[in-house]
Structure formats: C-alpha cells, structure tokens
Design an enzyme around this catalytic site. Structure first.
Site, PDB file in Angstrom:
ATOM      1  CG  HIS A 233      -2.506  13.068   5.509  1.00  0.00           C
ATOM      2  ND1 HIS A 233      -3.853  12.958   5.625  1.00  0.00           N
ATOM      3  CD2 HIS A 233      -2.187  12.598   4.608  1.00  0.00           C
ATOM      4  CE1 HIS A 233      -4.114  12.487   4.755  1.00  0.00           C
ATOM      5  NE2 HIS A 233      -3.195  12.025   4.042  1.00  0.00           N
ATOM      6  CD  GLU A 234       1.598  12.397   3.183  1.00  0.00           C
ATOM      7  OE1 GLU A 234       1.615  11.204   2.877  1.00  0.00           O
ATOM      8  OE2 GLU A 234       0.851  13.135   2.254  1.00  0.00           O
TER       9      GLU A 234
ATOM     10  CG  HIS B 157      -0.431   7.731   4.434  1.00  0.00           C
ATOM     11  ND1 HIS B 157      -1.631   7.252   4.545  1.00  0.00           N
ATOM     12  CD2 HIS B 157      -0.624   8.697   3.856  1.00  0.00           C
ATOM     13  CE1 HIS B 157      -2.625   7.977   4.146  1.00  0.00           C
ATOM     14  NE2 HIS B 157      -1.973   9.270   3.562  1.00  0.00           N
TER      15      HIS B 157
END
Length: 583
Positions: free
Chosen positions: A207-208, A211
């Site tokens: 997920h990170e 980003h």
C-alpha cells in the site's frame, strides 16, 4: 485539455498527523507481539495543499502534451531495507521475513510495470528512532543517518512506529528526488508472518509503495472522485475488514475494496488497475527520472538459503530464494538428483551424505548462478537419544542504566531433536571484555547465561560454547551452531560450506558497490578486483580475517565503465562474481 484520471486529492493520509498532533481517533485495530490490541491510523502522510495538487496536475498535462507514452519495459527498483529496532534489539525483522516481504511486493506489482530487488539490509538499535511519530525530528534524524542514495534506491524502514501507525510514505513530488526524506516507513510487525493481525501479510508495504510511486487512496474525494484514476470506481469512504459488494456511491459499480490503495485487511486486497499503472509511470517519469532510467534492464544476482542445513534423514529442507534483480525463472539442483523450478522450494533428502546445491536465476536481461558446495549434510538416523548437541544460540544485550549486560540463551537437544534438561553448558562471552560463563539447561533444553559485569556495549557481544556435560554424550560435530553474535550465527555445522560471497550490491553500480562475504572460521583471506583482461585492478583485502559476515566497499570512481570480476579466496576456496560498472 487533458482528461485526468478522476478524483480529488484530499485523503486520510492526515490521520497520522492528526493523531499525533491533534489527538484524532485511530481508525484500525491490530495485535502486537504480546497479543494486545493496538489502535492507530492505517496510513499517514502529509496532505498535499491545493496549490500542490494543481501543480502536479499541470505537470501531468504538460507531460502528455509532450507525447508521453507508457513504457513497456519493467523498471526494477533497488530496495534498501533499514530495520530500526529498540535499544535492546527487540522489534526485529528477520532476513526470512524480509525475503518474504520482497516476494509479496513483487507479486503485487507484477504486470504493472514495476519490480523490486533487495539491494541491502542494515539494522540499527535506537528506541527514539524506532518509535518516532510521523513528522517528528526523530523521523528526520533517522532518515538522514540511514538513507542510501534515495535517487536510485527505495529506502524502506521497519520501525515500531509511535501512535499505533501502520505505515506512511512520501509522494514522488514531495521532495527533490535525491532527498533523504523519501521512502516508506512500515510497522515491523506488518511483515508476512508478523504479529499485527489482520495486517500481517506484508501489504502495508504494498500500500505505502503505491504512494511512493504516486498513487492516492481509492476513496480520495469520496463519491465526487479524486484519485486521478478513470478505472477505479468512486468510493464514499475507506473500507475496513472485507465488505464484499459494498457500494457507497449512487450509480456505477461496487466499491473497489480489493484495491491495494483501500484500507481493507491484508487478505482482502489483491489488485491494482491499468489506470493506476499509467499514473505510477507518469509520476515516476516526472519526479523520479533517475530511478526510472537507471534501474532498468539488469540481470539478476543469485542468492539463497536453506533451513536446516543438516540433520538426520529423512531431512526436509526449505530453500528460500534471496536473489536480487527481479528474476523471473529459477532452476534448482539439490545434489541428490532432485530438481525444481519453484522460486522457494522444499526438498527432502532420504540418504546420508553431503550435497551441493545449485541455483540458476534469470530474467529477460540475463542470468546468474550460485553454487554452495557441501551445503546440506545429512546423517544416519540416531539410536534414540544417545548424544546431545547445540541446537541454537541467541545473543542479546540487556540495558542496565547506561551500560549493558551481555546475554546468551543456548538450547540443547538430543539426537532425536528432543530438549535436553540438566546439561551443564560452558562457554566464553566476548565483547568489550571476555567472561567464562556456565549454567544448567531447564526442561525446555535452554539455559540463559548473563555476564557478571556491565559494559558500555561498544563492541558486539558474542558467545561460543566450549564445553557441555551431562548424562548424554556431547557431540560437538553435530552442533547446528557453536558460536553466535548479536548479528547472528558465526560457527555452524559444516561451517566450511558457509564460507563464500553472499552478495554484491548494488550491481550494476556507479561508482560504489559493497561486497558481502562470510568467513565460517578465521583465516587468511583475499578479495581482489580484476578487469576483463585478467589485469589486477585493486586488492580490497589481503590478510587475516576473523569469523563472521564481512563487507568491503569498492569505489570505482577512477575506473572506466565495463565488466569486472571480484575474486574471493580462502585457502583452496576461490569464488568469483561478475560486477558491472555503468557510468
């Protein structure tokens, strides 16, 4: 005008900032390594201001007007892993967990233009850094001290983050591409097999990383949209757990809860979209051009481990691929006629002997081979506990005031693997000083030995078993490990098979690379660099080296681009690795 991949940019990235600054309510709950429930934000990052959103959108528009087309080649990004533990060495992430995390990450991004290769791993014991809050001075100090070449590397930090936060990242446009602030910070317990259930499958990093590559949450802007992606359905609010069929916005399809950029449990997220792949490519091209241009088209570097490396047959060994450079195929030979093409296979040995294991890894850019001679050693089954040996040694330091005690926990087992109680274990603890310690194992087969004196802890603590007594015969040759340090095992059974080059990272490189190699026992060793013609370019080391994992740095600033060879020699053992210098 360009048609932007829809949604606004307001996100719940502020949750960590609000939690730590303004006391906002946490939005997820998970378990810690003591089985206690922790509440905290799922994701945290500074919210871009409207002007920043507008600037980013304008940059994408200009990129498209200039004729941008999504690259077909896979971009392989080197990952520099930093495990930031507490002062006492707790909150660690094992090498196996790191390897598993890399597998999870690459599986998630397969088919979306990016892959990741493990470039390096380091460990630091600093409680203030490990428990830092997002946006704090300790975050900055940690990154400034540990970040490795951020323009080329994805710096990944595993910490016991303050405030219950699971992870946070930096967008590509938040800082200049060479800023040490870039990277991802994730809770150490969120790695595969970690304690942070239900966020324990490694997808916090997935997920990170999204980003880091330029993606926003799928629920940005609610039902009006705002993640700049055309093929992710609008979502009114973040999803938790795994609410199949949820639809928070009128019209359109159901919410994209299975997308990696939502907030669901790890098991529930498993996909990106084509539009997200396009945006990642755009954002990285705009703001991380060095990483996009400097890490493509590299052949892999083979590396692996096996557990266990010795014992009685039938012996089941789990092999773990630790290769760098995003290989796409694997070819194993196990020395007994067995083979496999799995990435990390299990193999059972059914006869006594010493077995050489060979791994060939390849991708579209080339291949590499690693052979570990006499790596697996299998013995005849025992006769029911006639002898005992050391199964494990764990060395730690215990803080007391401003100094440390050195501590070693030794586990004894019999020939059948059962714990041995009542055995007297003696050995030497070394570090800032040397002490002889002894103790008697308990019913679990282990004994914990602590130094009588306290030390400043300038040097690493190590413990070597020198003598064992008891009702069973002590078979030192069967020891799984005889000496260990805080950083890991030093002397293992059949330790001569452990001597060799463990890795060269980065490779290709410019202009500095690090050669990691292991000495199973102290002895004369040399590490030399040769060019394609066989001419000696530089001697990195020639002399006596103690046992353990060692690293040497080669600065090739004065050398021309090309192929070089690193030769490692200990006695009759000679091992060579190819190095590629790209300037």
């Amino acid at each position: 005008m360009v048609k932007f991949l829809h949604r606004s940019l307001l996100c719940l990235f502020t949750l960590s900032l609000l939690f730590t600054v303004a006391g906002a309510t946490a939005d997820v709950a998970y378990l810690n390594d003591k089985g206690q429930t922790v509440v905290g934000p799922r994701c945290g990052i500074r919210t871009p201001a409207p002007m920043e959103l507008e600037r980013n959108a304008l940059a994408v528009e200009r990129l498209l007007e200039a004729g941008f087309a999504m690259e077909k080649a896979i971009v392989t990004i080197p990952v520099a892993v930093h495990v930031v533990r507490l002062d006492d060495g707790s909150c660690d992430v094992t090498d196996t967990q790191i390897a598993d995390q890399m597998i999870v990450l690459n599986d998630a991004y397969a088919g979306y233009g990016f892959q990741f290769s493990l470039a390096s791993v380091d460990r630091t014991d600093n409680t203030k850094w490990s428990t830092h809050r997002y946006g704090s001075v300790n975050e900055r100090r940690m990154k400034e001290a540990l970040a490795i070449d951020p323009a080329h590397n994805f710096n990944l930090y595993f910490c016991n983050i303050g405030g219950g936060l699971l992870g946070y990242a930096t967008f590509p446009d938040m800082y200049p591409e060479d800023s040490y602030m870039h990277g991802v910070v994730a809770l150490y317990a969120s790695v595969p097999g970690g304690a942070a259930v239900p966020y324990d499958e490694g997808d916090t990093v997935t997920h990170e990383a999204g980003h880091f590559l330029g993606l926003y949450h799928t629920f940005q802007g609610g039902c009006t949209g705002g993640d700049y992606i055309d093929d992710t359905e609008p979502e009114g609010e973040p999803a938790y757990g795994c609410p199949e069929g949820r639809d928070t916005c009128v019209g359109g399809d159901v919410d994209p809860i299975h997308n990696f950029m939502d907030y669901v449990d790890d098991y529930c997220m498993y996909e990106f979209t084509h539009g997200q792949a396009v945006r990642m490519d755009q954002q990285m091209t705009l703001y991380r051009p060095t990483m996009m241009g400097g890490s493509t088209g590299t052949a892999p570097t083979a590396s692996f481990s096996g557990t266990p490396t010795g014992g009685e047959y039938p012996l089941a060994v789990q092999f773990t691929d630790q290769s760098a450079g995003a290989p796409t195929s694997w070819s194993w030979t196990f020395g007994d006629g067995g083979t496999s093409t799995a990435q990390s296979p299990s193999h059972t040995y059914n006869a006594a002997g010493s077995y050489t294991v060979n791994l060939v890894v390849a991708n579209e850019y080339g291949s590499d081979t690693l052979t570990r001679t006499a790596y697996i050693n299998v013995t005849e089954p025992g006769t029911g506990g006639g002898g005992m040996h050391v199964a494990d040694i764990v060395v730690t330091r215990v803080l007391s005031g401003r100094k440390y005690y050195g501590q070693a926990t030794v586990t004894m087992v019999d020939d059948g693997g059962a714990p041995v109680s009542g055995a007297t274990v003696g050995g030497l603890l070394s570090g800032d000083g040397t002490e002889a310690l002894s103790g008697v194992t308990g019913t679990d087969g282990s004994v914990t030995l602590r130094s009588a004196r306290k030390y400043y802890g300038t040097n690493e603590f190590c413990f070597e078993v020198t003598d064992v007594g008891g009702t069973l015969a002590y078979v030192a040759s069967a020891n799984v490990v005889t000496m260990a340090c805080e950083s890991g095992d030093v002397f293992r059974r059949n330790e001569t098979a452990q001597t060799g080059i463990w890795g060269v990272n980065p490779n290709p490189f410019n202009p500095v690379t690090v050669v990691d190699f292991h000495m199973a026992r102290g002895g004369q060793a040399s590490v030399r660099i040769y060019d394609m013609s066989g001419r000696l370019v530089e001697t990195l080391y020639d002399g006596f080296l103690g046992a353990g994992l060692r690293s040497l740095t080669w600065d090739a600033s004065s050398q021309a681009s090309g192929i070089y060879f690193c030769e490692f020699q200990v006695g009759d053992l000679v091992e060579t690795r190819k190095l590629t210098l790209l300037k």
